[in-house]
Design an enzyme around this catalytic site. Structure first.
Site, short mmCIF file in Angstrom:
data_model
loop_
_atom_site.label_atom_id
_atom_site.label_comp_id
_atom_site.label_asym_id
_atom_site.label_seq_id
_atom_site.Cartn_x
_atom_site.Cartn_y
_atom_site.Cartn_z
N GLY A 18 0.88 -1.18 0.00
CA GLY A 18 0.00 0.00 0.00
C GLY A 18 0.91 1.22 0.00
N ALA A 19 0.70 2.08 -1.00
CA ALA A 19 1.65 3.17 -1.22
C ALA A 19 1.83 4.08 -0.01
CB ALA A 19 1.20 3.97 -2.44
N GLY A 20 0.75 4.41 0.67
CA GLY A 20 0.84 5.28 1.84
C GLY A 20 1.59 4.61 2.99
N ARG A 60 11.32 -0.28 -3.59
CA ARG A 60 10.29 -0.60 -4.60
C ARG A 60 10.27 0.54 -5.62
NH1 ARG A 60 4.73 -2.74 -2.69
NH2 ARG A 60 4.68 -3.22 -4.92
N CYS A 130 -7.79 -4.01 -5.83
CA CYS A 130 -6.63 -4.07 -4.93
C CYS A 130 -6.98 -3.62 -3.51
CB CYS A 130 -5.44 -3.30 -5.49
SG CYS A 130 -3.87 -3.86 -4.76
N ASP A 199 -0.72 4.50 -6.95
CA ASP A 199 0.72 4.38 -6.63
C ASP A 199 1.51 5.56 -7.16
OD1 ASP A 199 -0.20 1.27 -6.71
OD2 ASP A 199 1.40 1.64 -5.28
N ASN A 209 -1.32 2.33 -11.07
CA ASN A 209 -1.89 1.60 -9.92
C ASN A 209 -1.77 0.10 -10.19
OD1 ASN A 209 -3.20 1.81 -7.32
ND2 ASN A 209 -5.02 0.96 -8.29
N LYS A 235 1.72 11.36 -4.08
CA LYS A 235 1.84 10.30 -5.09
C LYS A 235 2.09 10.88 -6.49
CE LYS A 235 -0.53 7.07 -2.24
NZ LYS A 235 -1.77 6.36 -1.95
P1 RI2 Z 1 -2.89 3.23 -0.57
C1 RI2 Z 1 -0.93 -0.66 -3.64
O1 RI2 Z 1 0.28 -1.14 -4.14
C2 RI2 Z 1 -2.08 -0.80 -4.60
O2 RI2 Z 1 -1.71 -0.65 -5.94
C3 RI2 Z 1 -2.97 0.31 -4.12
O3 RI2 Z 1 -3.97 0.65 -5.04
C4 RI2 Z 1 -1.96 1.39 -3.89
O4 RI2 Z 1 -0.83 0.72 -3.33
C5 RI2 Z 1 -2.38 2.56 -3.05
O5 RI2 Z 1 -2.55 2.19 -1.74
P2 RI2 Z 1 1.09 -2.38 -3.43
O6 RI2 Z 1 2.02 -1.79 -2.41
O7 RI2 Z 1 -1.73 4.17 -0.43
O8 RI2 Z 1 0.07 -3.32 -2.84
O9 RI2 Z 1 -4.17 3.95 -0.92
O10 RI2 Z 1 1.88 -3.02 -4.55
O11 RI2 Z 1 -3.06 2.32 0.62
#
Ligand code: RI2
Length: 309
Positions: A18-20, A60, A130, A199, A209, A235
């Site tokens: 999750g990017a955040g 990443r 996702c 992302d 994304n 982002k």
């Molecule tokens: P939030 C995730 O990437 C997904 O692609 C998701 O849509 C995006 O991050 C944003 O996530 P991964 O780390 O920041 O699972 O909204 O590859 O949580």
């Protein structure tokens, strides 16, 4: 507390995703490092912090929240370093910047939920892809407002993060249905809205994304279903302003086929890109902590936030 090497491995192996969340984890690791790093002078100290930041950024490649979060922290320390401050002052400035980033990142998710939920109507059926903290925030907030929503969650191969989303929403009391990714078109006719996370955002407003997002967007466009993206402004990928493309992370093929199957089929090749790009014409708007922004408005935000690049 997690040291830089542990944080790097945790991010690389997607034990946290999750990017955040990955940006906050990296900012926390850099803060912990900056707090304790020992050096004889400011230059030596600052070089150590910079090196730790570079390592974390490389964990990443696609989610730009990671370098942007680290760059925000480094910006705080660098301003102090360049003013000729002592090691302790640079240390404090770096720690303060990390705290500011982590707090504002959590706040942004809360603000996006408030702003986005107002765009959801009573009785809406929503499709999501996702596992996005920001998108889930909007959905939960709409539920809190008593909008009587229903959600279809794509399972999101290869790592099935959609299962996590479905479990979270159902536990929150939301009417939730898990579907396979390839059933998305079948269910699109029942939906009024799609909401996904983000992302990275490119200068032209294109969305990067989780792989499969672009298919969902094209299908939504065909069905005239509103396609919204919940995205914190950190982002935004500044390097796309200079014409650079966003790197798409390619992960290990064992995420899509077992080792045994690979051995039985030695002539099969594998590709496992984990992100894709949704063109701006398929996106109705971004929901950011600064308000609703159409894809064409991203460049204005970029200019405003450029100093943190
Ligand atoms: P939030 C995730 O990437 C997904 O692609 C998701 O849509 C995006 O991050 C944003 O996530 P991964 O780390 O920041 O699972 O909204 O590859 O949580």
């Amino acid at each position: 507390m997690m040291n830089v090497d542990e944080a790097f491995t945790t991010l690389r192996e997607m034990r946290v995703h999750g990017a955040g969340r990955i940006a906050r984890l990296a900012a926390q690791a850099l803060k912990d490092y900056a707090k304790d790093a020992k050096a004889r002078n400011s230059k030596e100290y600052w070089n150590l912090v910079l090196k730790a930041g570079e390592k974390l950024k490389s964990a990443r490649p696609t989610a730009v929240s990671l370098p942007n979060g680290i760059n925000f922290v480094l910006y705080g320390g660098r301003t102090s370093f360049e003013s000729g401050a002592s090691v302790d002052d640079i240390r404090q400035a770096t720690v303060n910047a990390a705290n500011e980033f982590m707090t504002s990142s959590v706040d942004a998710v809360r603000q996006i939920a408030e702003i986005g939920a107002r765009r959801i109507k009573n009785g809406d059926t929503i499709i999501t892809h996702c596992n996005s903290e920001a998108a889930i925030g909007v959905i939960k907030k709409a539920h809190d407002m008593g909008k009587g929503i229903k959600v279809y969650c794509d399972e999101t191969r290869p790592k099935f993060q959609g299962h996590k989303t479905a479990a979270t929403l159902a536990a929150y009391g939301i009417d939730t249905t898990l579907i396979v990714d390839s059933a998305c078109r079948y269910f699109m006719d029942k939906a009024e809205r799609v909401i996904v996370g983000c992302d990275a955002i490119a200068v032209n407003g294109a969305l990067v994304n989780k792989v499969g997002t672009s298919q969902v967007a094209v299908i939504a466009n065909e069905a005239r279903v509103n396609f919204m993206v919940a995205a914190e402004t950190y982002k935004i990928d500044f390097k796309t302003m200079d014409g650079e493309l966003v790197d798409i992370e390619e992960r290990d093929p064992t995420e899509i086929a077992s080792k045994e199957w690979m051995d039985q089929n030695p002539n099969v090749k594998f590709n496992n890109p984990v992100f894709d790009i949704t063109a701006p014409q398929y996106i109705d708007f971004y929901i950011t902590e600064k308000g609703i922004v159409p894809p064409g408005g991203i460049i204005v935000l970029m200019k405003e936030l450029y100093r943190y690049r």
